[in-house]
Design a protein around this motif. Structure first.
Motif, short mmCIF file in Angstrom:
data_model
loop_
_atom_site.label_atom_id
_atom_site.label_comp_id
_atom_site.label_asym_id
_atom_site.label_seq_id
_atom_site.Cartn_x
_atom_site.Cartn_y
_atom_site.Cartn_z
N GLU A 303 52.10 -30.87 42.64
CA GLU A 303 51.05 -30.13 41.92
C GLU A 303 51.68 -29.15 40.47
OE1 GLU A 303 48.91 -25.59 43.28
OE2 GLU A 303 49.86 -26.95 44.81
N HIS A 305 51.64 -26.14 38.54
CA HIS A 305 51.24 -24.65 38.55
C HIS A 305 51.10 -24.19 37.09
CE1 HIS A 305 51.95 -24.42 42.75
NE2 HIS A 305 53.32 -24.85 42.72
N HIS A 306 52.30 -24.62 36.26
CA HIS A 306 52.19 -24.32 34.84
C HIS A 306 52.95 -25.15 33.90
CE1 HIS A 306 52.17 -21.53 31.24
NE2 HIS A 306 53.67 -21.80 31.10
N SER A 321 48.00 -27.21 33.45
CA SER A 321 48.28 -26.10 34.47
C SER A 321 47.24 -25.99 35.62
CB SER A 321 48.35 -24.86 33.79
OG SER A 321 49.28 -24.47 32.74
N ASN A 322 47.47 -25.80 36.78
CA ASN A 322 46.86 -25.71 37.75
C ASN A 322 46.22 -26.98 38.08
OD1 ASN A 322 47.20 -22.89 38.21
ND2 ASN A 322 45.87 -22.70 36.51
N GLN A 323 46.78 -28.15 38.02
CA GLN A 323 46.45 -29.29 38.45
C GLN A 323 47.10 -29.94 39.75
OE1 GLN A 323 44.11 -31.09 36.48
NE2 GLN A 323 43.89 -29.26 35.76
N VAL A 324 46.74 -30.81 40.64
CA VAL A 324 46.94 -31.61 41.69
C VAL A 324 47.00 -32.86 41.64
CG1 VAL A 324 47.09 -31.69 44.03
CG2 VAL A 324 46.57 -29.38 43.21
#
Length: 443
Positions: A303, A305-306, A321-324
């Motif tokens: 994941e 986050h940034h 950013s904010n990708q899983v």
């Protein structure tokens, strides 16, 4: 009133100015004031105020003007900010490194990277610790080198044993009957000592008669001679060498958060997260076991986050950013390709911000143990564009604002003057038509 017979040369300055008046005045006795004219004036005044406030707000707002240009003398340094979580990889196994396009380690990289151990639910297990950049396993060749180094370092297992040795007459000891070189029974003064000798490890049916397999590597060699498949997970020697879980109790079933920044020195290259060389401490002496362990323990699901490549500025957006990203078997190399565009943002009231924007494409390369196509990991390949983008904040000046205000006042005054005149004429025509139809009063 100026007489028309007076010569222009005889006119005074005041009288000459009166002749230039483009707005001749009408005496109040000849002006007609109406109720609908007053209503029109009120509406016109309200429109003027509304348009004035709208123009004032527009003039106070900042507008952003952008343009592109080619800069061949750009700075090659690149600030790489990241915050990532690997929910299925222990911090002891995870490592990071930066390389140039040729695959060599980037020199002079300023690193501020920290790792935090996480439990299965993603909660921190300890305080963050500083991480030294480098020492990653990226392919099987590096593991082969590790095998060669480990072969030269392993120590044979030993066990204690009792034995009797002959001593001089003046030393302490006891008389014991032994055989001499000719096989004759003789009495000698002997002393019992405790010594050490190599253990004779079990080869698990793969060795020759009397052969000792004291290490995990020697058991594997015996299996290889017989053509048997060898996993090493249930072999005592491999367990003793901590191959079964080289991370120990600490690190099992844990995740890891890794975050920080890297000041890279190359305008193109890669930053990757891969198994670390702490595997050297596992005691494993063969490539096959290390490869299998790496694939079993290094799940590339992650994941982000940034992720940014410089300081943030107004309007900045980070595609990653904010990708899983989840991978079912974890067997693969997840590759991101970043096209970096250097960006300068010029603020209105403070110093400019020098940063970067990027576009990204991604690809997962599935690999299997033994395919010799690489090891699991997450890679960020970046390349800097020679085209730069510049954003500049601007605000309208006083002169354009005054021009717009004058246009508003004059335009509204003229338009509603026309409206008032049209309404007046229509009303007058209606009144006049009624009088003609009804005739003169008293007729």
């Amino acid at each position: 009133m100026i007489s028309p017979n007076i010569s222009p040369k005889e006119l005074t300055l005041y009288e000459r100015l009166r002749r230039l008046d483009f707005h001749p005045k009408t005496k109040d006795d000849f002006k007609v004031r109406t109720a609908y004219g007053g209503a029109t004036s009120v509406v016109a005044l309200a429109c003027m105020v509304c348009l004035f406030l709208t123009e004032l707000k527009y003039s106070m707002n900042k507008e952003i003007v952008d343009h592109m240009y080619v800069n061949s003398s750009r700075d090659t340094r690149l600030l790489f900010n990241f915050n990532m979580t690997f929910p299925s990889v222990s911090c002891q196994l995870l490592s990071a490194d930066a390389m140039d396009p040729l695959g060599n380690k980037q020199e002079g990289v300023e690193s501020h990277v920290f790792k935090t151990r996480l439990d299965a639910a993603g909660n921190p297990l300890s305080a963050k610790t500083w991480h030294k950049l480098g020492d990653t396993f990226t392919d099987v060749d590096v593991l082969a080198k590790h095998e060669e180094d480990s072969k030269a370092q392993f120590v044979q297992g030993e066990e204690e044993m009792e034995q009797w040795v002959e001593v001089d007459e003046d030393e302490d000891g006891e008389e014991r009957e032994v055989e001499d070189e000719d096989g004759q029974k003789v009495w000698r003064k002997m002393k019992k000592v405790i010594g050490k000798r190599r253990k004779c490890g079990n080869c698990y049916g793969a060795g020759e008669e009397g052969e000792c397999c004291n290490t995990c590597y020697s058991v594997k060699e015996a299996y290889d001679r017989r053509g048997w498949a060898f996993m090493g997970l249930n072999v005592e020697q491999c367990q003793q060498e901590n191959l079964k879980n080289p991370l120990g109790e600490e690190g099992a079933d844990e995740g890891c958060n890794i975050h920080g920044s890297l000041l890279l020195t190359q305008e193109s290259g890669n930053v990757h997260f891969a198994p670390g060389e702490q595997l050297r401490h596992s005691g494993a002496l063969n490539v096959a076991d290390l490869v299998m362990f790496t694939f079993l323990k290094f799940n590339i699901s992650h994941e982000i986050h940034h992720m940014s490549l410089g300081e943030e500025f107004p309007g900045f957006k980070s595609p990653l950013s904010n990708q899983v990203r989840s991978v079912a078997d974890g067997y693969g190399m997840y590759q991101y390709y970043l096209k970096v565009v250097p960006t300068v943002y010029k603020h209105l009231n403070k110093a400019s911000t020098v940063s970067n924007q990027y576009a990204v494409s991604e690809h997962i390369r599935h690999i299997n143990p033994g395919s010799n196509r690489g090891l699991p990991g997450v890679w960020f390949f970046y390349d800097t564009s020679p085209v730069h983008v510049e954003f500049e904040e601007r605000r309208r000046g006083l002169l354009p604002f005054l021009t717009s205000v004058c246009a508003i006042v004059g335009g509204v005054f003229s338009v509603f003057g026309v409206v008032d005149g049209v309404v007046h004429n229509l009303i007058q025509r209606g009144v006049g038509g009624g009088m003609k139809k009804g005739g003169a009063p008293g007729s």
